[in-house]
Design an enzyme around this catalytic site. Structure first.
Site, PDB file in Angstrom:
ATOM      1  CG  ASP A  44     -11.773 -26.892  79.632  1.00 42.51           C
ATOM      2  OD1 ASP A  44     -12.389 -25.821  79.697  1.00 42.51           O
ATOM      3  OD2 ASP A  44     -12.214 -27.911  79.069  1.00 42.51           O
ATOM      4  CB  ILE A  45     -11.848 -21.616  82.626  1.00 42.04           C
ATOM      5  CG1 ILE A  45     -10.422 -21.066  82.714  1.00 42.04           C
ATOM      6  CG2 ILE A  45     -12.766 -20.930  83.622  1.00 42.04           C
ATOM      7  CD1 ILE A  45      -9.759 -21.204  84.074  1.00 42.04           C
ATOM      8  CG  HIS A 126     -16.789  -2.590  84.768  1.00 42.20           C
ATOM      9  ND1 HIS A 126     -18.074  -2.569  85.272  1.00 42.20           N
ATOM     10  CD2 HIS A 126     -16.922  -2.662  83.425  1.00 42.20           C
ATOM     11  CE1 HIS A 126     -18.941  -2.616  84.264  1.00 42.20           C
ATOM     12  NE2 HIS A 126     -18.275  -2.684  83.128  1.00 42.20           N
ATOM     13  CD  GLU A 172     -16.809   0.647  82.551  1.00 44.05           C
ATOM     14  OE1 GLU A 172     -16.528   0.822  81.346  1.00 44.05           O
ATOM     15  OE2 GLU A 172     -17.983   0.490  82.933  1.00 44.05           O
ATOM     16  CD  GLU A 173     -21.254   0.321  83.416  1.00 45.52           C
ATOM     17  OE1 GLU A 173     -21.275   1.221  82.574  1.00 45.52           O
ATOM     18  OE2 GLU A 173     -21.322  -0.892  83.104  1.00 45.52           O
ATOM     19  CG  ASP A 303     -16.934 -23.132  77.949  1.00 40.95           C
ATOM     20  OD1 ASP A 303     -15.943 -23.069  78.703  1.00 40.95           O
ATOM     21  OD2 ASP A 303     -17.327 -24.201  77.433  1.00 40.95           O
ATOM     22  CG  ASP A 307     -12.036 -22.570  78.158  1.00 35.16           C
ATOM     23  OD1 ASP A 307     -11.991 -22.629  79.404  1.00 35.16           O
ATOM     24  OD2 ASP A 307     -12.759 -23.321  77.470  1.00 35.16           O
TER      25      ASP A 307
HETATM   26  N1  TRP Z   1     -18.639  -1.132  80.015  1.00 40.03           N
HETATM   27  C1  TRP Z   1     -18.671  -0.518  78.693  1.00 40.03           C
HETATM   28  C2  TRP Z   1     -19.687   0.574  78.774  1.00 40.03           C
HETATM   29  O1  TRP Z   1     -20.631   0.430  79.525  1.00 40.03           O
HETATM   30  C3  TRP Z   1     -19.104  -1.507  77.656  1.00 40.03           C
HETATM   31  C4  TRP Z   1     -18.468  -1.282  76.378  1.00 40.03           C
HETATM   32  C5  TRP Z   1     -18.951  -0.583  75.349  1.00 40.03           C
HETATM   33  C6  TRP Z   1     -17.196  -1.752  75.996  1.00 40.03           C
HETATM   34  N2  TRP Z   1     -18.059  -0.592  74.339  1.00 40.03           N
HETATM   35  C7  TRP Z   1     -16.982  -1.280  74.709  1.00 40.03           C
HETATM   36  C8  TRP Z   1     -16.241  -2.495  76.630  1.00 40.03           C
HETATM   37  C9  TRP Z   1     -15.813  -1.578  74.054  1.00 40.03           C
HETATM   38  C10 TRP Z   1     -15.075  -2.782  75.958  1.00 40.03           C
HETATM   39  C11 TRP Z   1     -14.864  -2.325  74.689  1.00 40.03           C
HETATM   40  O2  TRP Z   1     -19.573   1.595  78.086  1.00 40.03           O
HETATM   41 ZN    ZN Z   2     -21.427  -0.897  81.194  1.00 36.20          ZN
END
Ligand code: TRP
Ligand code: ZN
Ligand code: CA
Length: 441
Positions: A44-45, A126, A172-173, A303, A307
């Protein structure tokens, strides 16, 4: 501490005592015996631990101009924060550097030693934010949850059938730059060894949904089984397929899956019936905004999703939990913790260990308390060095501290008197230090 209390408690635990007592401290040296494979029970995290990681990421943003974006100081500070915890827990970590927009970016890759190197269960999130804000739901939430899952793997000293790997992606962004870089630079033979890639991007949305990626059927079913057990309906993730770091893996033919609690799409009436929250409102109204702070988190969603991550990692990697091998020293004499009072300690005397303490000293703490935020808990080594295990936190109203901390005590000679020091720093709630245990692996 009253001597009479200690003596009567000692009588109660005399069966555990092996060898002579050193001074007044009832430390027992019990070389543990590995008892083979145990049942695979995912842990259980602790959502409190996950939230502490989020609080730390928020502090990093606060100290670095309000964000943790690629190329900004808050991103590198986030990388250093995650890497230090993983190193201390016994992971083999790698910083993978890349350049984008004229700035250095980083992926953190962490491998848990062991398991079949030809079958890798990999989980990623990310770690960068947008420049507009601290990025606590997007994506402190996934980053903190896989960090705590990684620490749980270490605490369990999991010996999985498959190899376990975690990744925190940069940029990622800006178009999944870090994860694309990782996949593109992985030899095709190495890529073929990844049997599962699990992605966690936004899993604590304030008006949450419970979305499971409908990609690899086995991974999807694993997550669904977890939520079915909780009686929670899920929906397939449809808010922009391919909008996160699983996309490069999927495009390279790796089986992928993941969880998502929603971004800027609007919750429908049916979804609000199933999941609570507010229909007609976005899952995350602070998506990519300055208000994506530690206040922008639904604790229940965080939560459950945390988990679910541990459940999936444990099941997909088919772990067997082996009790940590090593030498155990413990003190099981209860010590009352006075309310808003002076610190109390419990001691163990370590002997017979050659050289320095390990970088993965396991410190087992068992405290009952009615508001654990009151407590500051420190380990004090034989040299007098203080290792803070738990800070004071006025907002942490949960009960008890029953956990095992991993401490890098490698600068310290192992033999000597080690103390656990506990102080209650706020009026009203009190408790008892029940036991203190050191395991030398
Ligand atoms: N990090 C993604 C973004 O900024 C967030 C996101 C949008 C996402 N749609 C998603 C993450 C679908 C997972 C699945 O665009
Ligand atoms: Zn994002
Ligand atoms: Ca108190």
């Amino acid at each position: 501490m009253k001597l009479s209390a200690r003596l009567s408690a000692l009588a109660g635990v005399s069966a555990l005592v092996v060898g002579a007592l050193a001074g007044a401290a009832p430390a027992t040296a019990v070389p543990s015996t590995a008892s083979g494979a145990a049942a695979v029970t995912p842990p259980d995290i602790s959502v409190a631990n996950v939230k502490q990681h989020l609080a730390d990421l928020q502090t990093i943003a606060n100290n670095n101009g309000g964000n943790r974006a690629h190329g900004r100081t808050g991103y590198k500070a986030s990388v250093d924060f995650v890497k230090a915890k993983l190193d201390a827990a016994g992971y083999t970590t790698t910083l993978q550097q890349f350049t984008y927009n004229g700035a250095t970016g980083y992926n953190v890759i962490a491998d848990w030693p062991g398991g079949d190197p030809n079958q890798v269960v990999m989980s990623g999130s990310h770690l960068d934010s947008v420049t507009a804000g601290p990025g606590i739901n997007d994506n402190g939430s996934g980053s903190a949850a896989i960090l705590e899952t990684a620490l749980a793997v270490s605490r369990a000293q999991l010996q999985p059938t498959k190899h376990i790997r975690f990744a925190w992606w940069g940029a990622e962004e800006l178009g999944m730059v870090g994860s694309k870089y990782y996949v593109n630079n992985l030899a095709s033979t190495e890529r073929a060894k990844i049997s599962d890639y699990l992605n966690f991007d936004m899993i604590g949305s304030p008006n949450p949904g419970y979305f499971v990626y409908d990609d690899d059927p086995t991974i999807e079913q694993t997550f669904k089984n977890y939520f079915t057990g909780l009686g929670i309906v899920t929906e397939p993730e449809t808010e922009g397929d391919g909008r996160s770091d699983h996309a490069p893996f999927k495009n390279a033919g790796v089986p992928v899956g993941g969880l998502f609690s929603g971004a800027d799409y609007i919750k429908t009436a049916t979804q609000a019936q199933n999941w609570g929250g507010t229909s007609g409102q976005a899952f995350d109204r602070c998506y990519h905004a300055s208000c994506d702070t530690s206040a922008n988190i639904n604790d229940t969603a965080l939560d459950r999703n945390s988990d679910a991550i541990a459940y999936a990692v444990w099941n997909l990697a088919a772990g067997t939990t082996t009790p940590p091998t090593g030498t155990v020293f413990q003190n099981t004499t209860p010590v009352a913790i006075p309310d808003n009072g002076p610190a109390v300690t419990s001691s163990v005397t370590v002997s017979g260990i050659t050289g320095n303490a390990p970088s993965t000293l396991q410190v087992g703490v068992d405290i009952t308390h009615t508001w654990r935020g009151d407590l500051v808990v420190d380990l004090i080594g034989p040299s007098g060095t203080v290792y803070n295990l738990k800070p004071y936190s006025s907002s942490d109203s949960a009960d008890n501290v029953k956990t095992t901390y991993t401490v890098n005590a490698s600068a310290e000679v192992a033999n000597g008197v080690w103390k656990l020091r506990v102080q209650d720093k706020a009026t009203y709630d009190t408790g008892t230090l029940n036991s203190f245990k050191l395991t030398f692996p």
